[in-house]
Design a protein around this motif. Structure first.
Motif, PDB file in Angstrom:
ATOM      1  N   ASN A  95       0.844  -1.191   0.000  1.00 47.82           N
ATOM      2  CA  ASN A  95       0.000   0.000   0.000  1.00 47.82           C
ATOM      3  C   ASN A  95       0.881   1.244   0.000  1.00 47.82           C
ATOM      4  O   ASN A  95       2.103   1.150   0.136  1.00 47.82           O
ATOM      5  CB  ASN A  95      -0.922   0.003   1.212  1.00 47.82           C
ATOM      6  N   GLN A  96       0.262   2.405  -0.129  1.00 47.92           N
ATOM      7  CA  GLN A  96       1.000   3.662  -0.175  1.00 47.92           C
ATOM      8  C   GLN A  96       0.573   4.567   0.973  1.00 47.92           C
ATOM      9  O   GLN A  96      -0.588   4.549   1.401  1.00 47.92           O
ATOM     10  CB  GLN A  96       0.763   4.376  -1.509  1.00 47.92           C
ATOM     11  N   THR A 112      -2.855   5.286   5.215  1.00 43.63           N
ATOM     12  CA  THR A 112      -2.563   4.555   3.991  1.00 43.63           C
ATOM     13  C   THR A 112      -3.736   4.671   3.028  1.00 43.63           C
ATOM     14  O   THR A 112      -4.892   4.764   3.450  1.00 43.63           O
ATOM     15  CB  THR A 112      -2.288   3.071   4.280  1.00 43.63           C
ATOM     16  N   ARG A 113      -3.436   4.666   1.760  1.00 45.85           N
ATOM     17  CA  ARG A 113      -4.465   4.855   0.724  1.00 45.85           C
ATOM     18  C   ARG A 113      -5.335   3.609   0.586  1.00 45.85           C
ATOM     19  O   ARG A 113      -4.848   2.486   0.697  1.00 45.85           O
ATOM     20  CB  ARG A 113      -3.796   5.159  -0.621  1.00 45.85           C
ATOM     21  N   ARG A 115      -7.112   1.312  -1.810  1.00 46.41           N
ATOM     22  CA  ARG A 115      -7.125   0.933  -3.224  1.00 46.41           C
ATOM     23  C   ARG A 115      -8.303   0.005  -3.481  1.00 46.41           C
ATOM     24  O   ARG A 115      -8.562  -0.932  -2.721  1.00 46.41           O
ATOM     25  CB  ARG A 115      -5.815   0.231  -3.604  1.00 46.41           C
ATOM     26  N   ASP A 179      -1.999  -5.390   1.463  1.00 41.49           N
ATOM     27  CA  ASP A 179      -2.662  -4.117   1.754  1.00 41.49           C
ATOM     28  C   ASP A 179      -2.418  -3.655   3.188  1.00 41.49           C
ATOM     29  O   ASP A 179      -2.287  -2.459   3.439  1.00 41.49           O
ATOM     30  CB  ASP A 179      -4.168  -4.263   1.497  1.00 41.49           C
ATOM     31  N   ASP A 180      -2.353  -4.578   4.116  1.00 40.10           N
ATOM     32  CA  ASP A 180      -2.177  -4.251   5.535  1.00 40.10           C
ATOM     33  C   ASP A 180      -0.880  -4.890   6.019  1.00 40.10           C
ATOM     34  O   ASP A 180      -0.738  -6.118   5.991  1.00 40.10           O
ATOM     35  CB  ASP A 180      -3.373  -4.774   6.341  1.00 40.10           C
TER      36      ASP A 180
END
Length: 553
Positions: A95-96, A112-113, A115, A179-180
């Motif tokens: 993630n970003q 965090t973004r 998505r 993602d996490d």
């Protein structure tokens, strides 16, 4: 909350947060003067999580809040990892970060973004046989998991657990990403430890063992955790590799042999037997079947793990500079690994392609278990949606071109006005230079011609705008004034002409919206079907009636 504490000169103390304060942020509350709290999410390890968006409602993310002292929290490690992956060009695997900060030198937070895309758990539930997937799909997942594990180990981090809800599928790139990263910890391997007091303290105080909650969390736990226990165990690269073998077998066979056991000693013995001889391999005889080659790949993973452990034991006994077995010092081995990830990933890619050459089909374009063909009615709906999107794009492009054309028309009219001014000025200059004097009547006549020319330009602009808005009566008035300058039916006259086109708009069209040059596109309602071909005009009401309520969310 106590407001008694004062900070030093370089610290602005807002107020001291307690853990209860972090857990009870209210919806619609503004955090850090930038982010709006939308709703509270489940707690992830020690971090309190909230779904947030910026004040412009354009960026959505997940807020992580954690309280710690002297940088000993998981959030600084996560920020360091995500920043490093982004700078190295691997942000598509993780993630970003949208924002991060520290409050009162004790509360660490990051955003965090979010998505778009389904989680791995949701995709497994959508497969033909829920909980069980084909060897081809499992090989597809293995390629991305191996790539993420390789990046984690090369950056001195390890994955302490496998949770299908933490892995997401990017529908555009058809790639699984982590993602996490709340379950990612700093590697305890001495090859990867940095010579830094903060990092060493973090590595000692944070829990780096397998994430153990109850007996069900032991399904993918490595053997070293069952031997050492949660107090002594620290995850390594080999433990992640062993975990991957259990995951792939569980996804394709439905369950592991020790799934329902509670005795850890029995689990340990069964895991050792499992790694020695992968079950169901002898039952597969068709060497052209993907299941056979997938079982062979699992067996090769287990053999590769044993070989890598023996090689590392040999290398660790060698006395080299810095006390580590890497020949280039203690920091360089972070980029080295005994495990050949590239070769393993290529083997799984061949299973996904079903033996076809790489130039024939790309392995990411292969249909997976959850990919289904749409029926005829769904295809019609999809086509209508695509036409609607195309119509919107064409309408936006048409609007942009219209604005460009209007801009250049105004520039041309202003140029004509300047040329007319210059012509009259030159005539006046030549007449004076020849010795002739200008009478007041001649000067007034020149001024009158200039004002009439300017008035004609403004009337033409008004006529174009009235034609665009389809105001028939107003069009007739403007045309009559253009034909007859003495016409008195409008507010603008030659005796008191407007000074600018915006003044003419405000006088002649007071009941119409006067759009300034810096108008926001979101504030103007655009008629998207206007000036488009008939085959691209879409009735949105018709589409909404045909679409189900939950379709295409």
């Amino acid at each position: 909350m106590s407001r008694a504490r004062r900070g030093h000169d370089l610290e602005t103390v807002i107020h001291r947060f307690s853990d209860d304060d972090l857990a009870n942020l209210k919806p619609k509350q503004v955090f850090a003067d930038k982010w709006i709290i939308l709703k509270k999410l489940n707690k992830r390890n020690n971090s309190h999580c909230y779904q947030v968006c910026d004040k412009a409602v354009k960026n959505f993310g997940v807020l992580y809040l954690e309280q710690g002292v002297d940088n000993v929290t998981s959030i600084p490690l996560q920020v360091e990892l995500l920043t490093k992956m982004y700078s190295n060009g691997y942000s598509h695997r993780f993630n970003q970060i949208l924002d991060t900060g520290i409050i009162n030198n004790s509360v660490y937070w990051m955003i965090t973004r979010i998505r778009a895309g389904p989680t791995l758990k949701q995709l497994l539930e959508c497969s033909g046989n829920p909980g069980i997937i084909s060897s081809k799909t499992a090989s597809f997942i293995a390629c991305d998991i191996l790539s993420v594990i390789e990046l984690l180990n090369s950056s001195s981090h390890v994955l302490r657990d496998f949770n299908a809800e933490q892995w997401k599928f990017d529908v555009q790139t058809r790639m699984f990403y982590l993602d996490d990263i709340s379950d990612v910890g700093m590697s305890s391997d001495k090859r990867h430890l940095l010579i830094d007091e903060i990092h060493l303290k973090t590595a000692r105080e944070l829990n780096l063992s397998w994430k153990y909650t109850d007996c069900s969390s032991l399904k993918y736990a490595p053997c070293s955790f069952l031997i050492n226990g949660s107090q002594m165990h620290q995850m390594t690269e080999f433990d992640e590799f062993e975990m991957l073998i259990y995951i792939l077998y569980d996804l394709t066979r439905g369950e592991l042999p020790w799934t329902h056991l509670k005795c850890q000693q029995t689990m340990l013995e069964m895991r050792r037997d499992f790694l020695t001889d992968i079950p169901n391999l002898k039952d597969l005889t068709d060497k052209k079947s993907p299941d056979y080659w997938f079982a062979m790949s699992l067996n090769n993973l287990a053999e590769h793990l044993k070989t890598a452990e023996r090689v590392q034991d040999t290398l660790e006994k060698q006395a080299v500079r810095g006390g580590a077995w890497c020949p280039k010092g203690p920091r360089a081995p972070a980029l080295l690994s005994i495990i050949n990830y590239r070769r393993l990933i290529e083997d799984f890619q061949k299973i996904v392609r079903n033996g076809k050459p790489e130039y024939d089909i790309h392995w990411r374009d292969v249909a997976l278990d959850w990919d289904k063909d749409a029926d005829e009615s769904q295809m019609r709906q999809i086509e209508k949606l695509e036409l609607l999107r195309k119509s919107e794009e064409l309408a936006e492009e048409w609007k942009r071109l219209e604005a460009i054309r209007e801009h250049y028309e105004i520039m041309e009219e202003d140029g004509e006005l300047e040329r007319e001014k210059n012509r009259l000025s030159i005539d006046r200059f030549l007449k004076i230079k020849s010795g002739e004097s200008m009478t007041p009547e001649e000067s007034a006549d020149i001024e009158k011609k200039l004002m009439e020319f300017k008035r004609k330009i403004e009337l033409n602009r008004e006529l174009k705008r009235a034609q665009k808005l389809k105001k028939t009566k107003l069009i007739q008035e403007i045309k009559m004034e253009l034909d007859d300058p003495e016409y008195e039916g409008v507010s603008t006259s030659s005796a008191a002409p407007s000074t600018s086109s915006s003044d003419a708009y405000s006088q002649r069209l007071p009941h119409l919206p006067n759009l300034p040059e810096d108008v926001d596109d979101d504030d103007v309602e655009i008629q998207k079907d206007q000036n488009l071909p008939d085959d691209l005009k879409i009735d949105e009401k018709e589409i909404k009636q045909e679409l189900p309520d939950d379709e295409f969310d």
